[in-house]
Design a protein around this motif. Sequence first.
Motif: not given
Length: 492
Positions: A480-487
């Motif tokens: 799970t990646v959260q809103k605003g996380d950088w990838i």
Amino acid sequence: MKKYAFLQNLYRYALLSVLFLIIGACATNPVTGKRELMLVSEEQEIQMGQQSDPAVVAQFGLYEDDRLQNFINEKGQQMAAISHRPELKYEFKVVDSPVVNAFALPGGFVYFTRGIMAHFNNEAEFAGVLGHEIGHVTARHSARQQTNQTFSTLGLIVGMIAVPEIAQMGETAGQALQLLFLKYSRDHERESDELGVEYSTKIGYDAQQMAGFFGTLDRLSGGSEGRVPTFMSTHPNPVNREKTVAKLASEWQAQNPGKDFAVNRQNYLRMLEGLVYGEDPRQGFVENNNFYHPELKFQFPVPAGWATQNSPTQFAMGESNGKAMMILNLAAGNSLENAAQETVKQYNLNVLDSKSTNINGLSAIELVADIVQDPQQQQQQQQQQLRLHIGLIAYGGNIYRLIGVSQAQTFGTWQRQFTNVIRNFNTLSDPDKLNRQPEKLRIMAVTNTTTLENALRGFGIPSNRLEEFSILNGMPLNATVQKGDWIKSVGQ
């Protein structure tokens, strides 16, 4: 009986020589504080690094990014200062290679490829590997390995003198020594892992992140199905290393209760924006059995099925069984004639045929020549005589040298392919090839909380590259990646 007595005496003398060598070759290991055999002095270590550094830089080239070069130097010098050998003059460099690798030369020369920099996901991962490479230097692993090889080989020779039957097992004994050296190497890797945890913790980084990076290395190596068996590998199993490093990190952090150890994910990812990812076509690329160089504007064919290797200083390609190969590099000389003379001198050639010619409008010289052998070895190596077909081509202010090489007795089998490559060297004018650009890392903010897979698809990563970018981001596709996380994604 006299012969046997002579061998016994020779054996005693050999053992005495080894004993005197051992007595005079003990030194204190900077990391362990223990006295140990060492045939390489610190001055020799430094000299080895200084002599090899230019070759490393020539082979790979330095990656042109001041942010990354300043970053690795700043962190490297900070870590070197708290290491077991702070007095060395360390040099830290990012080299221009897509391969995921970091390595160190004796004397304090440490290199990270842009490929491994792309696969770190925070400063702490980087710091752990940096400490590992500095550990190879501080623990004198190169010197220790060289000492072990010298004494093991000497022991084998002495054994052959004392027990002639061993000579009949020379090849088997040699293979056993190679496995022993692998063991030494694995032990050195484990010791460097310990030092990586220690050094990165001491400058304030969370060494648990170093443990996590071994998960990335495990996936890059193909997991349990793709790995070389541990007993045949110079590196311990990444999964085992991950567990060991995690335990060591917990122990070091327990010595500093309440301290916050840095990870610094965003700072690191911000620095990666625009990093060249994968092969850089501006330095040349192979496509449809042709090699193209957009910057230097030339092309030539690559024989079907031949393996290739490109670097800033040369392009090499070879037949799958190793029976023939070709190399492209630059020739020294201010004219074709001078370049031909320098080539003959450089490779110690006996010229069999030479002619001036024109290749696709470019002035050229072609040579067929044998490498001159040492007269004492000529009879022994007659079956290994190497023959070369060389094309020297003047273009764009440079003299390009294409060398085809095979054994003399099979030269006729390969000469047609050598000739085809040399005589089809040509200028490059195709806009598609001239304008080819590398992929570059793009650091993207996730717009909605979702899985990594969905986020990557949203950024245009195709299905056949999802696993690649899962590894690059250091997390599974279902994470799970959260809103605003950088990838990490890619673009041009």
